[in-house]
Design an enzyme around this catalytic site. Structure first.
Site, PDB file in Angstrom:
ATOM      1  N   ASN A 154      -6.672  -0.160  -0.521  1.00 15.77           N
ATOM      2  CA  ASN A 154      -6.992   0.830   0.523  1.00 15.77           C
ATOM      3  C   ASN A 154      -8.390   0.718   1.098  1.00 15.77           C
ATOM      4  O   ASN A 154      -8.561   0.716   2.311  1.00 15.77           O
ATOM      5  CB  ASN A 154      -6.798   2.245  -0.025  1.00 15.77           C
ATOM      6  CG  ASN A 154      -6.988   3.299   1.037  1.00 15.77           C
ATOM      7  OD1 ASN A 154      -6.139   3.497   1.908  1.00 15.77           O
ATOM      8  ND2 ASN A 154      -8.135   3.969   1.010  1.00 15.77           N
TER       9      ASN A 154
ATOM     10  N   HIS B 262       1.649   4.963  -2.775  1.00 19.01           N
ATOM     11  CA  HIS B 262       1.895   6.329  -2.296  1.00 19.01           C
ATOM     12  C   HIS B 262       3.312   6.809  -2.615  1.00 19.01           C
ATOM     13  O   HIS B 262       3.508   7.778  -3.351  1.00 19.01           O
ATOM     14  CB  HIS B 262       1.672   6.396  -0.777  1.00 19.01           C
ATOM     15  CG  HIS B 262       0.244   6.349  -0.360  1.00 19.01           C
ATOM     16  ND1 HIS B 262      -0.468   7.460  -0.002  1.00 19.01           N
ATOM     17  CD2 HIS B 262      -0.616   5.296  -0.242  1.00 19.01           C
ATOM     18  CE1 HIS B 262      -1.700   7.115   0.325  1.00 19.01           C
ATOM     19  NE2 HIS B 262      -1.819   5.806   0.182  1.00 19.01           N
TER      20      HIS B 262
ATOM     21  N   HIS C  30       0.824  -1.206   0.000  1.00 20.09           N
ATOM     22  CA  HIS C  30       0.000   0.000   0.000  1.00 20.09           C
ATOM     23  C   HIS C  30       0.862   1.261   0.000  1.00 20.09           C
ATOM     24  O   HIS C  30       0.877   2.010  -0.975  1.00 20.09           O
ATOM     25  CB  HIS C  30      -0.942  -0.016   1.214  1.00 20.09           C
ATOM     26  CG  HIS C  30      -1.799   1.200   1.330  1.00 20.09           C
ATOM     27  ND1 HIS C  30      -2.301   1.643   2.520  1.00 20.09           N
ATOM     28  CD2 HIS C  30      -2.234   2.090   0.402  1.00 20.09           C
ATOM     29  CE1 HIS C  30      -3.016   2.747   2.328  1.00 20.09           C
ATOM     30  NE2 HIS C  30      -2.990   3.037   1.048  1.00 20.09           N
TER      31      HIS C  30
ATOM     32  N   HIS D 142      -4.374   1.244  -6.032  1.00 12.99           N
ATOM     33  CA  HIS D 142      -4.530   1.853  -4.712  1.00 12.99           C
ATOM     34  C   HIS D 142      -5.906   1.550  -4.129  1.00 12.99           C
ATOM     35  O   HIS D 142      -6.039   1.242  -2.939  1.00 12.99           O
ATOM     36  CB  HIS D 142      -4.320   3.367  -4.785  1.00 12.99           C
ATOM     37  CG  HIS D 142      -4.523   4.042  -3.464  1.00 12.99           C
ATOM     38  ND1 HIS D 142      -5.690   4.694  -3.146  1.00 12.99           N
ATOM     39  CD2 HIS D 142      -3.728   4.119  -2.371  1.00 12.99           C
ATOM     40  CE1 HIS D 142      -5.600   5.165  -1.911  1.00 12.99           C
ATOM     41  NE2 HIS D 142      -4.427   4.833  -1.423  1.00 12.99           N
TER      42      HIS D 142
ATOM     43  N   ILE E 162      -6.232   9.309  -0.388  1.00 13.29           N
ATOM     44  CA  ILE E 162      -6.454   9.061   1.037  1.00 13.29           C
ATOM     45  C   ILE E 162      -5.479   8.000   1.490  1.00 13.29           C
ATOM     46  O   ILE E 162      -4.975   7.224   0.651  1.00 13.29           O
ATOM     47  CB  ILE E 162      -7.910   8.623   1.330  1.00 13.29           C
ATOM     48  CG1 ILE E 162      -8.189   8.542   2.822  1.00 13.29           C
ATOM     49  CG2 ILE E 162      -8.194   7.286   0.670  1.00 13.29           C
ATOM     50  CD1 ILE E 162      -8.137   9.846   3.552  1.00 13.29           C
TER      51      ILE E 162
END
Length: 923
Positions: A778, A587, A582, A774, A923
């Site tokens: 997530n 990110h 993740h 993602h 997020i």
């Protein structure tokens, strides 16, 4: 009049130069001129696409005004160059207001309304794509101030439309840029500008940017029209502006950045620790020769007093710097703040409870966990009202407690919604390996027994302790060789990830972990079942028993040991999911590409326009993570087994296994042995597990993205030489690697950017990672992890051996021992509050197939049409996913008590929905 009708596709309103904003919006849909019939022609959406536009829920359309007869007549006089005349054109400027203002903002707003009357205005200037033959400078209009700012200052509408009138010569050409000077005290959000009155039709400027006051930023803001240009095709009048804007965005790499700045630059992760506060909060810098890592956005803060190589901390609620336009918009910020408030409430109450009674540190039974969803934490604390009111809590907390106890309860996680005890079953444990929140770790087992790549001199024998006799009885009558040959064996292997860190992890207070391997067998029904779990510890000596194999239970005692072993596997899985798959792979690894895009791709570059929605909010959420989540003693260290070594595990994965060329879905599936190339199959792949929901649905989205990107790229690069010679494009990709991923820049696996196929592959991978990958990793965090026994983020006990002192306690009360091995009440509720926030969609979320101002984001009608086709394909994918989730033959996503797989269903409402694919890592 005929000319005007041909341009805008409707008959003009007689006697009026301009129409209301609502009528402007209506005119936008009525006709389409042939693309390129006029330079800078507007994008008119054909009638058959109107319904498709309506389905883009959050589309924001800039106002479009008709052209007046007076202006057409003025322009018609320009057929003879020597008779050039002046005429008026008008700008319709859309400004987005804040929903809520604090008292300071209200006062400044009123001051701006007053000073606007005396000439301290918002001033615009049009810049042509043409150059004046005499001055050799771009042609410019005379400056024009926005009208009626003071009159409209008290309007409560979300969007306020202003106008400005320019006088230009009939040989001005087509405006390609506009400058804005804000002489007010306060910044404002400029959504769009539409220029009306030119023979080419309305010219659109989708801005979506904060315009700072001149007192903070004296220079003029440069904004470009929606017409895309490759660098070599830039009109002469815009070339210098294009270069200047990029120089401004790159900055000089010096000084402390202000929150109002728009400067994009690189730095290492040297701001996670806080040795000035406590020596135990010292953390190594990530990024550099010692610990390779991607780069993050530079803030330029001064160094720590106690460590000049570490950047000083900025603690909440003071925000970290990200470029102004990267900060959350208001609705997103409100959603995030509400989530933070819930986290505060859910952390304060357990803290009180933990301090009031030592007996309340742990869950005494599974019913204690159920109470978190049914009654909430306040009822368990048992505090009298007067004690509660006298506690030194923020007033807002007390107020909310009095008005709504619902905030003190947790929503029931989706994993409990269909079968409260599903998490206990082996088939559910296995199902989540292919359709849970971390479906990207499972691999096909090709060699038995599994082997480690670690140094045997340090970490012991490389060969797994799992033997044929451990698994033979679980292969449904197949021999081991048959099972391997028929691709029936699969593995989730965290041995090499955790073993180098285990001595340090297990020395931490209240942390105990193994390095796990889990073997699965693919049954004739097409479902997975776990058949063996290996638990490894660092070798304590030449004869130590550092590896233990646990197999499915035969009696009560082995049943509890099996459950504990599965919990340790889930804890390993939770750590790798959060730290590697993740955080690192979506990110952190994308941030360099985003920084380099802003530094080297002009806003008018077609590839910037393509990537723009997929970069939204990522820098801001990553900065918040550095401040609150991945920092020393932050949420991740507090809630996950590796503790202070969490980010070092992430960095080790970056160094040892991350490869950009394997991050695309097909390449990743092949790397893990979960698919093999097969040109006869859809997407050119054959899945070894047909019922692999993440891969099945993911390939649909991957293919749609790839088709859209290919159409887009081939529109602007029909020949590969154009991509090779595109200076901005090549500098973007080069800097992404050579600066943003500096520590791995010399790796031979980086894809080249020599052909259009190369560019399609690179862009598809980036968009896939930012959107679908993602989303898959997530938005299931609370639905699956909100019930801590299903995916404990940390473990506090090892599994006792028969000769261990704790073994008797385990036999006497196995449930108590199991609960003591899970996170404490405080750890669990803190974790639940955070993953609840991270799993929440904000109301302004923009999902794949949607984008702001969908009909005018590009001035290329052919591209806008292709985007609507992409959007329609995404809607069809959603219907196909719904169909699959209702197919009883797909047992990994359909059945009694089985959750449907919706993490890759494209659309979602706000909140925690366990579905929805936003365009970006937001997020």
């Amino acid at each position: 009049m005929a000319l005007a009708t041909e341009i805008i596709g409707v008959r003009l309103i007689d006697g009026s130069s301009f129409v209301s904003a609502s009528k402007m919006l209506m005119s936008q849909r009525i006709g389409m001129v042939k693309r390129n019939q006029f330079l800078g022609s507007p994008v008119w959406v054909p009638s058959q696409q109107i319904r498709r536009q309506e389905q883009l829920k959050r589309a924001v359309r800039a106002p479009v005004a008709a052209i007046s007869e007076d202006i057409i007549k003025a322009n018609s006089k320009t057929t003879a160059p020597e008779k050039a005349v002046s005429f008026k054109v008008r700008a319709v400027v859309t400004v987005r207001n804040k929903h809520k203002e604090d008292w300071k903002e209200t006062i400044v707003k009123q001051m701006d309304a007053f000073t606007d009357k005396i000439g301290r205005n918002v001033v615009l200037e049009l810049i042509s794509g043409d150059v004046d033959p005499k001055s050799k400078e771009p042609k410019r209009s005379k400056p024009a101030a926005l009208r009626d700012w003071s009159k409209k200052s008290n309007l409560k509408a979300e969007r306020v439309h202003y106008t400005a009138e320019f006088t230009v010569d009939s040989n001005f050409g087509v405006p390609g840029a506009i400058t804005v000077s804000n002489k007010h005290q306060q910044e404002f959000f400029l959504e769009s500008i539409t220029i009306e009155g030119f023979a080419c039709g309305p010219v659109h400027f989708p801005c979506n940017s904060w315009i700072q006051s001149k007192k903070d930023h004296p220079g003029k803001r440069i904004l470009f029209s929606n017409k895309p240009y490759l660098p070599s095709e830039t009109p002469a009048g815009l070339r210098a502006l294009r270069e200047k804007e990029l120089r401004d965005l790159r900055g000089d790499g010096k000084g402390v950045r202000k929150l109002s700045d728009r400067v994009y630059d690189f730095d290492v992760y040297n701001d996670l620790g806080n040795p000035d506060k406590n020596v135990n909060l010292t953390r190594p810098a990530l990024g550099g020769k010692t610990i390779p890592y991607p780069r993050r956005c530079r803030t330029g803060r001064p160094p720590m007093d106690s460590d000049i190589t570490a950047e000083s901390r900025v603690e909440k609620p003071i925000p970290l710097y990200v470029p102004r336009d990267e900060q959350f918009e208001e609705s997103k910020q409100n959603t995030f703040s509400a989530g933070r408030l819930k986290a505060v409430l859910h952390t304060i109450i357990p803290s009180l409870k933990a301090n009031i009674s030592a007996d309340n540190h742990d869950f005494s039974g599974f019913s204690d966990i159920d109470i978190l969803y049914k009654e909430g934490l306040l009822l368990k604390v048992g505090l009298q009202d007067e004690i509660w009111k006298n506690l030194p809590l923020p007033k807002v907390v007390t107020k909310i407690q009095e008005s709504s106890e619902g905030l003190l309860k947790y929503d029931t996680p989706k994993i409990l919604s269909r079968d409260k005890f599903a998490w206990l079953r082996d088939d559910e444990f296995a199902r989540q390996a292919v359709s849970g929140v971390n479906p990207v770790s499972i691999e096909s087992l090709k060699v038995f027994p599994p082997k480690s790549n670690l140094d045997p001199e340090i970490y012991g024998p490389q060969e797994s302790a799992i033997k044929e006799e451990h698994i033979l009885g679980h292969l449904d009558g197949l021999s081991l060789s048959q099972a391997l040959e028929e691709n029936k064996l699969f593995i989730v292997d965290y041995h090499d990830v955790y073993l180098p860190f285990l001595e340090r992890i297990n020395a931490l207070d209240g942390r105990k972990a193994y390095a796990t391997r889990t073997l699965f067998f693919l049954t004739p029904l097409g479902t997975l079942k776990p058949i063996a779990i290996e638990l490894s510890l660092p070798p304590a000596g030449p004869n130590s028993r550092s590896k233990r194999v646990v197999t499915p239970p035969m009696d009560a005692t082995s049943s509890w040991i099996w459950q504990l072993a599965k919990a340790h596997v889930c804890s390993n899985d939770a750590g790798v999911h959060q730290l590697v798959n993740h955080w690192l792979r979506t990110h952190a690894s994308l941030e360099p590409f985003i920084l380099a895009a802003h530094r080297h791709l002009s806003a008018m570059h077609p590839i910037f326009k393509l990537l723009d929605p997929h970069m939204r909010y990522t820098l801001e959420i990553n900065a918040l993570a550095r401040q609150n989540l991945i920092n020393a003693d932050g949420v991740i260290e507090s809630c996950f087994t590796p503790g202070r070594y969490c980010m070092e595990i992430s960095a080790a994965a970056y160094k040892n296994s991350w490869r950009f060329d394997k991050e695309g879905l097909p390449a990743d599936l092949i790397r893990r042995g979960m698919a093999v190339p097969d040109p006869t199959k859809p997407h050119g792949l054959k899945l070894l597990i047909e019922d692999y929901p993440y891969a099945q649905d993911g390939l649909l989205i991957w293919s749609a993205i790839e088709n859209w990107v290919r159409s887009y790229v081939e529109r602007y690069y029909p020949d590969s030489s154009l991509a090779c010679n595109d200076k901005e494009l090549q500098e973007w990709y080069s800097e992404s690697i050579n600066v943003g991923h500096f520590d791995l820049r010399d790796a031979d696996w980086w894809p080249k950017l020599d052909t259009t196929d190369d560019l399609v592959s690179i862009l598809t991978t980036i968009i896939w990672l930012a959107s679908a990958q993602h989303a898959a990793l997530n938005f299931g965090q609370y639905p699956y992890g909100g019930y801590v026994p299903n995916r404990p983020p940390l473990m506090r006990r090892l599994i006792p051996e028969e000769n261990d002192p704790e073994y008797a306690n385990f036999l006497a009360d196995p449930q108590k021992y199991y609960l003591l091995a899970l996170p404490s009440l405080l750890q669990a509720t803190k974790f639940m509050a955070v993953v609840d926030m991270l799993s929440t969609h904000s109301p302004d979320e923009e999902y794949i197939g949607e984008r702001q101002q969908p009909s005018i984001w590009s001035g290329d009608a052919e591209i806008v049409e292709a985007f609507y086709e992409f959007s329609a394909e995404i809607q069809q994918i959603e219907k196909e996913i719904d169909r699959r989730n209702a197919d009883p033959s797909l047992r990994h996503r359909c059945g009694a008590g089985v959750l449907p797989y919706e993490l890759l269903a494209p659309s979602s409402g706000p909140g925690v929905t366990c579905r929805g694919v936003p365009n970006s890592v937001s997020i």
